[in-house]
Design an enzyme around this catalytic site. Structure first.
Site, PDB file in Angstrom:
ATOM      1  N   ASP A 242      28.760  20.278  47.779  1.00 45.60           N
ATOM      2  CA  ASP A 242      30.095  20.229  48.360  1.00 45.60           C
ATOM      3  C   ASP A 242      31.001  21.067  47.479  1.00 45.60           C
ATOM      4  O   ASP A 242      31.325  20.681  46.346  1.00 45.60           O
ATOM      5  CB  ASP A 242      30.591  18.780  48.417  1.00 45.60           C
ATOM      6  CG  ASP A 242      31.967  18.648  49.061  1.00 45.60           C
ATOM      7  OD1 ASP A 242      32.643  19.686  49.269  1.00 45.60           O
ATOM      8  OD2 ASP A 242      32.382  17.507  49.347  1.00 45.60           O
TER       9      ASP A 242
ATOM     10  N   TYR B 281      45.445  27.794  57.654  1.00 48.30           N
ATOM     11  CA  TYR B 281      44.211  28.544  57.423  1.00 48.30           C
ATOM     12  C   TYR B 281      44.541  29.955  56.938  1.00 48.30           C
ATOM     13  O   TYR B 281      43.952  30.441  55.967  1.00 48.30           O
ATOM     14  CB  TYR B 281      43.393  28.607  58.708  1.00 48.30           C
ATOM     15  CG  TYR B 281      42.198  29.523  58.621  1.00 48.30           C
ATOM     16  CD1 TYR B 281      41.021  29.110  58.015  1.00 48.30           C
ATOM     17  CD2 TYR B 281      42.241  30.822  59.148  1.00 48.30           C
ATOM     18  CE1 TYR B 281      39.923  29.950  57.919  1.00 48.30           C
ATOM     19  CE2 TYR B 281      41.156  31.671  59.061  1.00 48.30           C
ATOM     20  CZ  TYR B 281      39.995  31.232  58.438  1.00 48.30           C
ATOM     21  OH  TYR B 281      38.907  32.076  58.347  1.00 48.30           O
TER      22      TYR B 281
ATOM     23  N   SER C  10      39.080  36.431  55.136  1.00 46.94           N
ATOM     24  CA  SER C  10      39.312  36.634  56.573  1.00 46.94           C
ATOM     25  C   SER C  10      40.424  37.641  56.781  1.00 46.94           C
ATOM     26  O   SER C  10      41.344  37.753  55.956  1.00 46.94           O
ATOM     27  CB  SER C  10      39.709  35.306  57.223  1.00 46.94           C
ATOM     28  OG  SER C  10      40.112  35.496  58.567  1.00 46.94           O
TER      29      SER C  10
ATOM     30  N   LYS D 159      43.396  31.740  53.270  1.00 51.35           N
ATOM     31  CA  LYS D 159      42.636  32.984  53.132  1.00 51.35           C
ATOM     32  C   LYS D 159      43.439  34.046  52.387  1.00 51.35           C
ATOM     33  O   LYS D 159      42.868  34.867  51.651  1.00 51.35           O
ATOM     34  CB  LYS D 159      42.188  33.486  54.497  1.00 51.35           C
ATOM     35  CG  LYS D 159      41.126  32.596  55.148  1.00 51.35           C
ATOM     36  CD  LYS D 159      39.900  32.439  54.259  1.00 51.35           C
ATOM     37  CE  LYS D 159      38.777  31.680  54.952  1.00 51.35           C
ATOM     38  NZ  LYS D 159      37.570  31.561  54.108  1.00 51.35           N
TER      39      LYS D 159
END
Length: 248
Positions: free
Chosen positions: A62, A155, A142, A159
């Site tokens: 993890d 999100y 991304s 990134k």
């Protein structure tokens, strides 16, 4: 064989981009550690690599937990005797939608996996790289960190943080021959696509990509292969958009 004999950890390797990276690295001679929290699929990927003649093991990890990441690196060095490459691929998103609809626990999880994981892998792997005099990180970020889409605010921010963190790591670690590079995929054909799309259609997203398609896992794997190979031994701090022209 472009990675012959190299030892590589790939996080989030039970599916999607990570699975393709792990398979591609093994095809090119790397000894791969498939790391994920999805034990069944992770074991399946490692089995498939071995069935194809490659070398791979699966390790439950993890990336949001420091102890788990340290155990991953320790297991790797104990099993293979060394570590050359860490691919920080594991990532999650929240569903595309209004930013105020994302609760704090999900926000924290997104940042823990997409950003804090870089801290954890650095803490665990950099001492190994320093001891051997070289090493390589490939971070999967991304295009959302460069050209954010509405509905993915938190999100996007995670990134963006991953991108600048990779650049800063590259500058600091370069004198020790430890390279850090980042790949920025456009939206891809992975298990997270429905979360990314939200109420959007594929056609709407594809209309903003000049080459007219979503990214495929092999697109990202081939980019990672180059950045992890000795062909890129003077490349660090780079951000490679694998996006069909989305960020132009």
């Amino acid at each position: 064989m472009r990675l012959a004999g190299k030892i590589a950890i790939v996080t989030g390797a039970a599916s999607g981009f990570g699975e393709s990276i792990a398979r591609r690295f093994a095809e090119q001679g790397a000894h791969v550690v498939v790391a994920d929290i999805n034990d069944a699929d992770g074991e399946s990927v490692a089995d498939a690599i071995r069935a194809d003649g490659g070398t791979a093991i699966y390790v439950h990890a993890d990336v949001a937990e420091a102890g788990s990441v340290q155990s991953l690196v320790d297991h790797t060095t104990e099993h293979y005797g060394d570590l050359d490459i860490v691919v920080n691929n594991a990532g999650i998103t929240h569903r595309n939608g209004p930013m105020l609809d994302v609760d704090e626990s999900l926000f924290d999880r997104v940042y823990a996996i997409n950003v804090k994981s870089l801290y954890h892998t650095a803490q665990a792997a950099v001492p190994v790289f320093r001891a051997r005099g070289a090493g390589c990180f490939v971070n999967i970020a991304s295009t959302a960190g460069l050209r954010p889409r509405p509905g993915l605010t938190w999100y996007n921010g995670s990134k963006g943080a991953a991108i600048i963190t990779g650049k800063s790591m590259a500058v600091e670690l370069a004198p020790e021959n430890i390279r850090v590079n980042t790949i920025n995929p456009v939206m891809g054909e992975t298990g997270l696509i429905d979360e990314f799309l939200g109420d959007n259609t594929r056609d709407r997203i594809i209309s903003g990509i000049p080459m007219g398609r979503l990214s495929q896992p092999l697109d990202i794997a081939n980019a990672a292969l180059f950045l992890a190979s000795d062909e890129a031994n003077f490349v660090t701090g780079a951000c490679l958009e694998v996006d069909g022209g989305r960020c132009v």
